[in-house]
Design a protein around this motif. Structure first.
Motif, mmCIF file in Angstrom:
data_model
loop_
_atom_site.group_PDB
_atom_site.id
_atom_site.type_symbol
_atom_site.label_atom_id
_atom_site.label_comp_id
_atom_site.label_asym_id
_atom_site.label_seq_id
_atom_site.Cartn_x
_atom_site.Cartn_y
_atom_site.Cartn_z
ATOM 1 N N VAL A 49 83.949 80.235 1.605
ATOM 2 C CA VAL A 49 84.179 81.437 2.410
ATOM 3 C C VAL A 49 85.504 82.086 2.043
ATOM 4 C CG1 VAL A 49 84.590 82.298 4.757
ATOM 5 C CG2 VAL A 49 82.785 80.619 4.350
ATOM 6 N N LEU A 50 86.504 81.251 1.771
ATOM 7 C CA LEU A 50 87.828 81.788 1.476
ATOM 8 C C LEU A 50 88.079 81.914 -0.030
ATOM 9 C CD1 LEU A 50 89.958 82.897 3.266
ATOM 10 C CD2 LEU A 50 90.972 80.650 3.498
ATOM 11 N N GLY A 51 87.015 81.738 -0.816
ATOM 12 C CA GLY A 51 87.159 81.884 -2.268
ATOM 13 C C GLY A 51 88.089 80.857 -2.861
ATOM 14 N N LEU A 52 88.136 79.672 -2.253
ATOM 15 C CA LEU A 52 89.088 78.641 -2.693
ATOM 16 C C LEU A 52 88.375 77.375 -3.151
ATOM 17 C CD1 LEU A 52 91.859 78.883 0.092
ATOM 18 C CD2 LEU A 52 91.988 79.716 -2.257
ATOM 19 N N LEU A 53 87.259 77.523 -3.858
ATOM 20 C CA LEU A 53 86.550 76.337 -4.335
ATOM 21 C C LEU A 53 87.358 75.659 -5.422
ATOM 22 C CD1 LEU A 53 82.917 77.723 -4.447
ATOM 23 C CD2 LEU A 53 83.724 75.811 -3.046
ATOM 24 N N ALA A 54 87.465 74.337 -5.298
ATOM 25 C CA ALA A 54 88.220 73.579 -6.314
ATOM 26 C C ALA A 54 87.304 73.256 -7.486
ATOM 27 C CB ALA A 54 88.756 72.300 -5.678
ATOM 28 N N GLY A 55 87.879 72.814 -8.579
ATOM 29 C CA GLY A 55 87.122 72.254 -9.690
ATOM 30 C C GLY A 55 86.073 73.172 -10.273
ATOM 31 N N GLY A 56 86.377 74.449 -10.355
ATOM 32 C CA GLY A 56 85.434 75.387 -10.975
ATOM 33 C C GLY A 56 84.174 75.615 -10.144
ATOM 34 N N GLY A 57 84.250 75.307 -8.849
ATOM 35 C CA GLY A 57 83.090 75.547 -7.996
ATOM 36 C C GLY A 57 82.790 77.040 -7.897
ATOM 37 N N ARG A 58 81.504 77.381 -7.861
ATOM 38 C CA ARG A 58 81.113 78.790 -7.798
ATOM 39 C C ARG A 58 79.917 78.985 -6.885
ATOM 40 N NH1 ARG A 58 79.391 82.329 -11.364
ATOM 41 N NH2 ARG A 58 78.101 80.821 -12.445
ATOM 42 N N VAL A 59 79.898 80.130 -6.221
ATOM 43 C CA VAL A 59 78.701 80.508 -5.467
ATOM 44 C C VAL A 59 77.716 81.090 -6.484
ATOM 45 C CG1 VAL A 59 77.760 82.042 -3.695
ATOM 46 C CG2 VAL A 59 80.005 80.962 -3.358
ATOM 47 N N THR A 60 76.555 80.447 -6.618
ATOM 48 C CA THR A 60 75.629 80.850 -7.680
ATOM 49 C C THR A 60 74.382 81.567 -7.158
ATOM 50 O OG1 THR A 60 74.860 78.560 -7.622
ATOM 51 C CG2 THR A 60 76.327 79.163 -9.422
ATOM 52 N N ALA A 61 74.228 81.605 -5.832
ATOM 53 C CA ALA A 61 73.127 82.388 -5.266
ATOM 54 C C ALA A 61 73.499 82.784 -3.850
ATOM 55 C CB ALA A 61 71.835 81.576 -5.264
ATOM 56 N N GLY A 62 72.865 83.833 -3.354
ATOM 57 C CA GLY A 62 73.086 84.272 -1.983
ATOM 58 C C GLY A 62 74.330 85.133 -1.853
ATOM 59 N N ASP A 63 74.761 85.311 -0.611
ATOM 60 C CA ASP A 63 75.911 86.195 -0.382
ATOM 61 C C ASP A 63 76.706 85.712 0.835
ATOM 62 O OD1 ASP A 63 77.642 88.288 -0.802
ATOM 63 O OD2 ASP A 63 76.152 89.873 -0.521
ATOM 64 N N ILE A 64 77.991 86.056 0.849
ATOM 65 C CA ILE A 64 78.837 85.766 2.012
ATOM 66 C C ILE A 64 79.440 87.085 2.474
ATOM 67 C CG2 ILE A 64 80.810 84.466 2.898
ATOM 68 C CD1 ILE A 64 80.387 82.412 0.697
#
Ligand SMILES: Nc1ncnc2c1ncn2[C@@H]1O[C@H](COP(=O)(O)OP(=O)(O)O)[C@@H](O)[C@H]1O
Ligand SMILES: [Mg+2]
Length: 262
Positions: A49-64
């Motif tokens: 939600v805060l765009g702070l995923l560690a380790g190269g984490g990414r949102v790959t589908a859907g939307d926030i």
């Protein structure tokens, strides 16, 4: 319009889908608890939600969506104006997140001055004021202390004070009471409830403590293996859900005088 809408989101680390098809709607002033065993994806969801995923984490589908606006394509500059102002995050041990070799006041002043251009003196006064609002008496003395000189509970209040400086509409709290003893836990829980009552702050609370989750949450989300296993309003989750996993989880919550916890 909902304050926050997570819509069918997948989140991946290094190409491996870890959180699958997660959806959550949060209204202004609402508290949502996310529970589930370790590794089920709770931290991943709120960090996304805060765009702070560690380790190269990414949102790959859907939307926030925050107030109807997608957070997935914000520029760094847009993030800076959103973080702290609209959405804040507090962690398990906010003290550990602070620079141990710097006095609280220096960290706090710097934090304030990344968000608004005011003098160091004005930022210091604002910090003291926030600490005192968070019921830390003698804010001036705390500003002059190092994190290690404060108790865990006081450090967590300092973390909450910083996070609340700009009265964000949404507070993301990742295991905020897990490092504290039971008495201090109860104080921090009450304090978070007051934030909601006084400022109308919506809260997403990640916790493995089912007592805290059911006490605070208007609604409860149960995660398992990166998916939402069950969700609903608190009373539904405590009394009506047919989901076996939820039932087994929540059966274990002690009930005191009909009201659970605290
Ligand atoms: N930085 C990372 N890099 C790779 N995988 C990660 C990272 N952080 C978390 N994961 C994986 O994502 C899954 C969910 O983790 P997490 O969101 O931390 O769960 P929880 O907060 O519920 O304990 C775990 O399987 C974990 O291994
Ligand atoms: Mg976690």
């Amino acid at each position: 319009m909902a304050l926050l809408e997570i819509k069918n989101v997948d989140i991946s680390y290094g190409g491996k889908v870890t959180v699958k098809n997660c959806s959550l709607t949060l209204n202004e002033g609402e508290i949502c608890s996310i529970v589930g065993e370790s590794g089920s994806g709770k931290t991943t969801v709120i960090r996304a939600v805060l765009g702070l995923l560690a380790g190269g984490g990414r949102v790959t589908a859907g939307d926030i969506l925050y107030e109807g606006r997608s957070l997935l394509s914000l520029t760094p500059r847009e993030w800076r104006s959103l973080r702290g102002h609209d959405i804040s995050m507090i962690f398990q041990d906010s003290g550990a997140m602070m620079n141990q070799t710097r006095k609280i006041g220096n960290s706090f002043v710097e934090y304030i001055r990344t968000h608004e251009s005011i003098s160091k003196k004005a930022a210091w006064a604002k910090g003291v004021h926030m600490l005192e609002r968070m019921r830390l008496p003698d804010g001036d003395r705390i500003m002059r202390s190092y994190p290690f000189q404060l108790s865990g509970g006081m450090r967590q209040r300092v973390g909450i004070a910083m996070g609340m400086t700009y009265q964000p509409k949404l507070l993301l709290a990742d295991e905020p009471t897990s490092a504290l003893d039971v008495t201090t836990q109860a104080q921090i829980v009450r304090q978070m409830m007051e934030l909601r009552d006084e400022y109308g702050t919506a809260i997403i609370l990640v916790t493995h403590d089912l007592g805290v989750a059911t006490y605070m949450g208007d609604k409860i989300i149960v995660m398992k293996n990166g998916m939402i296993e069950d969700q609903g309003q608190r009373d539904y989750m405590l009394r009506e859900t047919e989901n076996e996993y939820t039932r087994r989880l929540l059966e274990a919550v002690p009930s005191i005088g009909g009201k659970r916890y605290v």
